[in-house]
Enzyme design. Structure first.
Site: not given
Length: 716
Positions: A121, A231-232, A234, A399, A401, A419, A424, A450, A648
């Site tokens: 990769l 995440y993957y 993007r 990947h 969950h 979450d 990692r 979760h 305060e």
């Protein structure tokens, strides 16, 4: 036609040149790039390291090398300074000199290794970016230089990807996407159309079994959602846009931006639409907590969507938030638009339901959004799509969950119910080489990590990927026409044997409350009795409760497996009549008020047990524990008050919601009642019926009182 660079022709470069020294978004991006590349050239120069661990020095040096020469290529075209051209020539020549003699790297996971990196990769990424750089200087090279760089470097790489690792080239997955984009872009850069064709149409050239077109056709749902999560998702945008731009310039007859009903736009908008109001992306499946719309791929997508698809005001808002554009003709279009705009609001994609699955048939993600008069957005999300893995191709690509019906909530600039994300430490070599830590499986993937119900302290689908891949949720309803009252609901079946679950979330804007109430009704159907745990993962400090509890002086894990072994029991209390837990996070107070049955318990927990390498973050949570057969958890999340430590000052540290009760529940409907300290009562009805019956008039009687309403849900 004479050779033109892949991503920027000479005329476009001349237009971008006019932005040098300006304070526009593009001008600032150019200044940042020039400073970064000049510094790298001066401090690092040309270095081709040997093999190293993922995330180690060698890995990072190879990565920085390709990133810097890619940027240098565009700077050469824009500034016309030959130092950038010479740097690229020297770097590629250095690699070409050693590449044919290199042995394969040592792989410490199940992905095949490259010659530079521990997995192909990263090698794909190196070739993709280096090919972009090469195309920027191609017209300046001698034939001898071209032969050395192409024959001793790029052609060796192409052979590795399409011959040696042919079994990974055609997989429809983000790894495969990078592979085909790398080979395609390299093919264009070195005028190798045969390799381009393999990248476009797959090794069989059938447009189905592999290749870029198959990726675009099969990776995403009709709404553009990607099964592995934001995440993957993007991460996939970079190869998509880099290859698409190259295709558009070299083979415009393919009309790549119109392919499959403009799927490139659709899938980009799906990423944009999942973002929290602060720009971070929800941590669905294996996901970072910090990846946001500032990501390089999202910046590319924002610029190109505005340039090629539509002049959308929300894209302007995104660019204003990012304070960045792609250094590209598309980036100039967007930069000019931001420069001339007078009033740009924070971005807001509104409430949306995104289907999952190739035909939109495998559940999805529901998102409700509400914007107040101060432009502060409240967002709630529930997920009930397919398991986020491609286990059929490779076990390392799981990947997913195990968290069907997970709930996240965000407002006042922070994630309130959150979450954990993945386990990692990316590219931090001392932390397991930057790879997924063992606790990713033992905790992060487990259901208890979760905000969803755990049955008998077990994980959904027996923590079995193959089983989980056969399951997916179903949309029960999604209604977001009225900002005052929005609702979403999803269901899952047999994620636990013999158990059906339905979660409905209502966002109610009520005059006496500062922010919308997030009303959560979690319905469980079972023929036998079970223990039901509803974890609530939050940040901040507990302020108060309305029940007595005992704090533990010696912390012990809550269990032995399924993630419970990583949670310390730090205190607990019994409650028969409901519970209130209030906490301070940032400058805001939050209270979760929940219903209860006899024998209910609230357990306060803290992450960090059985973590000898200190891999996990230390985070608080509390668990609502109740038992029964059929059961309903009813909760209300109230946002209230304000705290300013520097002055305060603290206001409204106590919320208005006093109690939440389940009035009644049957196959027709569920009715809940919310009582406030101001002696107001709000009752909501939620339909438990499907299809047309859900939209009809509902009549139920609970406790001798009749309730009637029409539609999926209503304020009674």
């Amino acid at each position: 036609m004479s050779y033109q660079p892949l991503l920027m022709n000479f005329e476009e470069a001349a237009e971008l040149r006019k932005e040098l020294g300006k304070t526009s978004l593009l001008g600032e991006a150019l200044s940042r790039d020039i400073k970064k590349v000049d510094t790298y050239m001066a401090e690092v120069g040309i270095e081709v390291p040997g093999h190293g661990e993922g995330g180690g020095y060698e890995h990072n040096r190879h990565k920085e090398n390709y990133m810097q020469i890619d940027t240098a290529g565009r700077l050469f075209l824009i500034t016309e300074e030959t130092k950038y051209r010479d740097y690229i020539v020297d770097m590629l020549t250095a690699y070409a000199t050693v590449y044919p003699t290199l042995e394969s790297n040592v792989s410490r996971d199940t992905n095949p290794p490259g010659k530079l990196f521990h997995q192909t990769l990263n090698e794909n990424m190196w070739m993709l970016y280096s090919s972009c750089a090469y195309s920027c200087i191609y017209h300046t090279l001698s034939e001898e230089q071209k032969r050395h760089i192409e024959d001793d470097l790029f052609k060796h790489m192409i052979e590795m990807f399409v011959v040696t690792y042919a079994h990974d080239f055609d997989i429809v997955h983000n790894h495969g996407l990078w592979a085909v984009a790398a080979v395609g872009i390299c093919g264009y850069a070195i005028n190798d159309q045969a390799s381009v064709d393999k990248a476009l149409y797959g090794l069989k050239l059938d447009k189905v079994s592999g290749g870029f077109l198959a990726q675009l056709d099969q990776l995403f749902s009709p709404d553009g959602y990607y099964m592995e999560g934001p995440y993957y998702h993007r991460f996939s945008l970079r190869p998509i846009y880099l290859f698409a731009e190259s295709i558009e310039r070299r083979q415009p007859e393919l009309e790549i931006y119109k392919f499959n009903d403009s799927v490139i736009k659709t899938t980009s908008y799906a990423v944009f639409a999942t973002a929290f109001p602060d720009g971070t992306l929800p941590a669905l499946n294996d996901s970072s907590k910090s990846i946001s719309i500032d990501d390089e791929g999202v910046i590319m997508a924002t610029s190109v969507c505005y340039h090629r698809y539509e002049k959308n005001d929300t894209l302007l808002s995104m660019a204003n938030h990012q304070q960045n554009v792609w250094v590209h003709a598309a980036g100039k279009t967007l930069s000019d638009a931001v420069e001339s705009a007078t009033d740009i609001k924070p971005f807001n994609w509104g409430s949306i339901f995104l289907t999952d699955g190739p035909k939109g048939e495998k559940g999805g993600v529901s998102i409700l959004r509400h914007r107040d008069k101060k432009d502060d957005d409240t967002m709630a999300l529930i997920w009930f799509g397919q398991h986020g893995s491609d286990h059929q191709y490779h076990s390392a690509l799981d990947h997913g969950h195990y968290d069907g019906l997970h709930l996240s909530v965000f407002n006042r600039g922070q994630e309130v119910l959150h979450d954990y994300g993945y386990g990692r430490w990316v590219n931090i070599e001392p932390k397991f080489g930057g790879r997924y830590i063992p606790e990713n499986k033992s905790y992060c993937k487990q259901t208890v990590a979760h905000n969803t119900v755990v049955v008998d302290q077990k994980t959904q689908n027996h923590f079995n990927t193959a089983l989980a891949e056969t399951k997916f949720g179903k949309k029960h309803f999604f209604v977001a026409d009225d900002q005052k009252l929005q609702g979403m609901s999803g269901s899952i079946s047999d994620y636990y044997d013999g158990i059906d679950m339905q979660r409905s979330v209502i966002m109610a804007d009520i005059e006496e409350f500062e922010k919308p109430l997030v009303i959560d009704i979690y319905r469980i159907k079972s023929d036998v009795e079970h223990q039901y745990d509803l974890p609530v993962h939050h940040s901040g400090q507990i302020m108060r409760t309305d029940f007595e509890y005992d704090a533990e002086t010696i912390w012990k894990p809550l269990g032995e497996d399924n993630g419970y072994q990583h949670l310390f029991n730090v205190g607990s209390g019994k409650t028969d009549n409901g519970s209130l837990v209030s906490w301070l996070h940032g400058n805001s107070y939050y209270s979760l008020i929940s219903s209860a049955v006899a024998g209910s318990e609230v357990i306060f927990a803290r992450l960090g047990a059985n973590d000898p390498d200190f891999n996990l973050r230390t985070e608080p949570a509390f668990i609502l524990r109740q038992s029964g057969k059929d059961h309903v958890f009813a909760s209300v999340l109230e946002t209230h008050g304000y705290r300013n430590e520097s002055f305060e000052a603290s206001t409204d540290a106590r919320g208005l919601v006093e109690s939440v009760k389940v009035v009644g529940d049957n196959d027709i409907a569920t009715v809940v009642s919310i009582k406030t300290t101001t002696d107001n009562t709000y009752e909501y009805g939620i339909s438990n019926q499907e299809g047309d019956a859900q939209l009809a008039t509902h009549s139920v009687e609970f406790g001798g009182k009749a309730y009637t309403w029409s539609g999926a849900f209503a304020l009674l």
